[in-house]
Design an enzyme around this catalytic site. Structure first.
Site, short mmCIF file in Angstrom:
data_model
loop_
_atom_site.label_atom_id
_atom_site.label_comp_id
_atom_site.label_asym_id
_atom_site.label_seq_id
_atom_site.Cartn_x
_atom_site.Cartn_y
_atom_site.Cartn_z
N ASP A 487 33.72 42.70 47.34
CA ASP A 487 32.92 43.94 47.31
C ASP A 487 32.07 44.07 46.07
O ASP A 487 31.17 44.91 46.01
CB ASP A 487 33.87 45.15 47.33
CG ASP A 487 34.43 45.43 48.71
OD1 ASP A 487 33.73 45.14 49.69
OD2 ASP A 487 35.56 45.93 48.79
C1 BGC Z 1 36.87 47.32 43.48
C2 BGC Z 1 37.08 46.50 44.71
C3 BGC Z 1 37.12 47.39 45.90
C4 BGC Z 1 35.90 48.31 45.94
C5 BGC Z 1 36.05 49.25 47.11
C6 BGC Z 1 35.66 48.20 43.62
O1 BGC Z 1 35.52 49.00 42.51
O2 BGC Z 1 36.74 46.48 42.36
O3 BGC Z 1 38.28 45.77 44.62
O4 BGC Z 1 37.15 46.64 47.07
O5 BGC Z 1 35.78 49.02 44.74
O6 BGC Z 1 35.45 50.44 47.03
C1 NOJ Z 2 39.63 45.33 47.77
C2 NOJ Z 2 39.09 45.67 49.11
O1 NOJ Z 2 40.01 46.49 49.79
C3 NOJ Z 2 38.81 44.45 49.92
O2 NOJ Z 2 38.20 44.81 51.13
C4 NOJ Z 2 37.94 43.51 49.14
O3 NOJ Z 2 37.77 42.38 49.93
C5 NOJ Z 2 38.54 43.17 47.82
N1 NOJ Z 2 38.81 44.37 47.10
C6 NOJ Z 2 37.66 42.28 46.97
O4 NOJ Z 2 36.58 42.96 46.46
#
Ligand code: BGC
Ligand code: NOJ
Length: 814
Positions: A487
């Site tokens: 993400d």
């Molecule tokens: C986090 C990710 C997460 C995303 C979802 C980010 O700030 O680092 O792990 O999937 O937010 O909103």
């Molecule tokens: C947490 C999110 O829930 C997941 O969808 C994503 O793939 C990982 N973070 C990596 O960013």
């Protein structure tokens, strides 16, 4: 240093000192009513949706971390001394403090000045309530006269509003008290048809429902005035902050034990039957009275408890293993599937790190979670797949998240994460392999929940596949869109404004940046779709699918290989991301694990080279880093990934979610020692002895462990709600132990450490129980099978001939 121990026979983790490095929590509930409970009774409850139907209030960002919860106070009415048997919030030194987190229940208690008090908390199956079963024993030589105070603080239902809209909130709180039951009915006078109740089995000496009256001005939960005085004022909340507290007086003879039950529940009335009498503003209680009466009865509570235990026993009996490694056994048999159920139930919404208001159910997340729970709750997995598919858009794209209560896509987060649709294929194929229920593919499912737009699920999968093909970049690799699995790799975002969300900001057209990760995912998902099509005798479709995969593999070979590892992406300027050419972020874990998992590079040796690079450059004692070198500064063209200080989260932490991809990839290469070694590095049980460093619960996975660039290398964060649960379960059971459901039977393909002489497993599959004994007679991974005494060619045990049967599988590996 350890803060507790595993009691594997009881399937419990027993915490023996309350001051754990972080709150160590458990989940209550498995259908609609859920609770989070910490080892000191902190946490909250909600009905279905942690944002929209929050029963009790919880303050995040609190100091200390975990305050507010299901607190019971005891008071010695002779001396006026009071304490909490859950240690918090009063924090007196308890003898024999124990918190036993078990499957769907938690027992917390200890002894103080000769009074032993333990409370079992659980949610009975099929009920929208939680039981607090308090058992008091007088261990003194003299009679004890005690006061007991219960307490909850009600949330005004919408947790977001509750934490923000005070000008309204301070004037809307309403309660009713009737027959020892405190009813919370804020907004019931208008559009809500639901209310909460808090009941007590013992006669009450008094109650409080207004927080100020219970706590007293300028006091916190650690020294409530009502408790200090030993008397409640029978306050009726109007506005401000409704709470529930019962005051019960008991006298206990030496050695005497007494049980008191408290119930916290949720109920809805039909709109035409809200009030009793109809012309009044009084809640109609006809439907809840019997439920309350039922669970205030100790015999019924015991029965409910036993039913819950047998429910969990059934769930866990799907797969039980006996290997030479205790950490593997404990995690596979107990805690890993338990965590998978938590991710099934609440996805990424509500934990001590997820506020319950930000994120509902993720399309990508819940699709992947299926890999970890489909074998336990296939019928509910089916429903989940159909719910997810119904939020797919006609383009094949998807809302990134939906709200569990409404099952509608969440517009605030939007879509265009270009990997999302492909996960639906991965999840559905896992379901088909597990169940053989091909009928799911014919289920009519709408797009974007629009009535009239229904198409068979199979068509949804086709659109998922085409979605990628319709969005290819100049190297023939998939365009990344807002982001892919990562993400935080935001190649079209270019945000220079503080506070702007990386998850929703897009400043580029998105016609250039490509993802090698999505390419690998496409190959894996496309392979499944081709098999599904072949199974349905759609040979042409299957062939087309395979041709597209081949083309994608070629694009990866031509433009996704960096020499020693797979490239991560191309950015908006067409420059490489995750290449030896880069100054920072030269190598990323995702494409290595995923490409090899998808079978890319198996023939030309690049798979092996890529995994050796992972071993050399990314593997640490605490797990495999997401990337190296960490980004030391913010890069406008890379986005959130470079916003984190080095070593945290997506910027070079050990992101536990994708470590299992490498384990699976190693297993595909036949390197069992490496696969299992990686498995143990992040296995929570194996890390129990370093709890002071690890800090999170030693019984569940955390999303991340700080990487070596961080000052706190080895420290875990964000426990419970992470794809790590499903992926590790899948990796260890299906690829290391190699017991793998397939479309045509149960594959047995272990890739285990060379030192293991074998292992045993019991696996329920397609209505039969397979008793598998694996024996190593040589150093390799070649499998020979004998099924019910008869040798079988290959490594697939054919589908069972009848339901309910037992199948004896002897596997020899050499
Ligand atoms: C986090 C990710 C997460 C995303 C979802 C980010 O700030 O680092 O792990 O999937 O937010 O909103
Ligand atoms: C947490 C999110 O829930 C997941 O969808 C994503 O793939 C990982 N973070 C990596 O960013």
């Amino acid at each position: 240093m350890q803060y507790g121990y595993f009691d594997d026979d009881k399937r419990e983790y027993v915490i023996t000192r309350p001051d754990t490095p972080l709150p160590w929590i458990n989940y209550l509930g498995c259908q609609a009513f859920f609770g989070l409970i910490s080892n000191t009774a902190g946490g909250y409850s909600f009905y279905r949706d942690a944002r929209l139907r929050r029963l009790t209030r919880y303050r995040y960002n609190n100091v200390p971390f975990d305050v507010g919860g299901r607190y019971i106070y005891l008071r010695d009415d002779h001396t006026g001394t009071y304490w909490s048997p859950s240690w918090q919030p009063v924090c007196r030194d308890l003898n024999d403090y124990q918190c036993r987190h078990g499957m769907g229940y938690t027992i917390i208690g200890g002894e103080y000045r000769g009074i032993e008090a333990r409370t079992r908390f659980f949610v009975p199956l099929h009920e929208d309530l939680e039981v607090w079963q308090l058992t008091l024993t007088n261990r003194r030589a003299a009679p004890a006269v005690l006061s007991i105070f219960s307490s909850v603080e009600f949330c005004l239902w919408d947790a977001q509003d509750d934490a923000a809209n005070f000008q309204r909130n301070f004037s809307i709180g309403e309660v009713e008290v009737e027959d020892r039951v405190i009813y919370h009915k804020t907004e019931y006078r208008e559009r809500r048809n639901h209310f909460a109740y808090f009941a007590c089995s013992a006669p009450v000496a008094g109650f409080e429902t207004q927080r100020e009256a219970f706590l007293g001005p300028y006091r916190g939960w650690d020294r409530p005035l009502a408790v200090e005085r030993g008397i409640a004022s029978n306050s009726i909340a109007h506005g401000w902050s409704p709470v529930g507290s019962h005051h019960v007086r008991v006298q206990l003879e030496p050695g005497e034990t007494r049980q008191i039950i408290f119930l916290l529940g949720y109920s809805e009335n039909p709109p035409q039957q809200k009030f009793d009498p109809p012309s009044s503003q009084t809640i109609f209680k006809g439907s809840v009275r019997p439920v309350i009466a039922k669970y205030l009865d100790a015999g019924n509570v015991e029965r409910a408890c036993r039913a819950l235990a047998s429910h969990w026993c059934d769930l866990l009996s799907t797969c039980q293993v006996d290997t030479p490694d205790a950490h593997t056994n404990r995690m596979v048999n107990i805690w890993n599937p338990c965590q998978c159920m938590a991710t099934f139930n609440v996805s990424r919404s509500a934990s001590f790190y997820e506020s319950g208001i930000g994120r509902g159910l993720g399309f990508r997340d819940s699709s992947q979670d299926l890999l970890g729970f489909v074998q336990m709750v296939p019928a509910r997995a089916r429903e989940r797949i159909l719910d997810l598919a119904a939020t797919q858009l006609p383009t094949g794209g998807a809302y990134h998240q939906y709200q569990p209560l409404t099952k509608r896509g969440n517009n605030d987060i939007g879509g265009n994460f270009n990997d999302d649709p492909l996960w639906l294929i991965i999840g559905t194929s896992a379901y088909l392999k597990e169940t053989g229920d091909w009928s799911i593919l014919d289920e009519p499912v709408p797009y974007d929940n629009q009535p009239g737009s229904e198409q068979p699920l199979y068509e949804h999968l086709q659109r998922s596949f085409r979605y990628t093909l319709e969005r290819l970049g100049r190297h023939g690799l998939p365009l990344i869109g807002r982001a892919d699995w990562n993400d935080c790799l935001n190649l079209n975002c270019f945000s220079d404004t503080p506070g702007e969300s990386f998850q929703t900001t897009t400043n580029k057209e998105g016609k250039v940046a490509e993802s090698v990760f999505i390419a690998a995912l496409f190959v894996l998902a496309g392979g499944e779709l081709a098999s599904i099509a072949a199974h349905r005798h759609l040979d042409q479709e299957s062939a087309t699918c395979l041709a597209e995969i081949e083309r994608m593999e070629q694009a990866i070979r031509d433009h996704g290989w960096d020499g020693k590892w797979f490239l991560r992406a191309y950015d908006d300027a067409g420059r490489k991301v995750g290449s030896a050419e880069c100054d920072e972020g030269k190598i990323f874990i995702e494409p290595q694990g995923f490409a090899v998992m998808a079978g890319v590079g198996m023939e030309d040796g690049t798979a092996r080279t890529a995994l050796d690079s992972v071993n050399e450059l990314l593997a640490t004692d605490h797990g495999i880093l997401l990337l190296q070198p960490a980004f030391s500064r913010y890069y406008l063209h890379l986005g959130e990934i470079s916003s984190y200080p080095p070593g945290y989260k997506e910027n070079a932490a050990i992101f536990c979610h994708n470590n299992p991809w490498v384990m699976i990839a190693e297993a595909r290469l036949g390197r069992g020692d490496r696969a299992h070694d990686y498995y143990l590095r992040i296995n929570p049980s194996a890390r129990q002895s370093i709890s002071d460093l690890h800090r999170c619960e030693p019984y569940v996975y955390s999303q991340m462990i700080a990487g070596r660039d961080a000052p706190s290398f080895g420290e875990a964060k964000n426990s419970w709600l992470t794809g790590t649960a499903a992926w590790n379960y899948y990796a260890v059971t299906q690829w290391i132990l190699g017991i793998r459901p397939s479309y045509d039977g149960l594959e047995i393909a272990p890739v285990i450490p060379a030192s293991w002489s074998g292992f045993r497993a019991t696996r329920k599959f397609r209505g039969a129980t397979y008793h598998v004994a694996v024996r190593r007679t040589g150093p390799g991974n070649h499998v020979s099978l004998v099924v019910d005494g008869v040798p079988v060619a290959g490594n697939t045990v054919p589908l069972p001939s009848r339901q309910g049967g037992e199948v004896i599988v002897e596997a020899t590996i050499e």
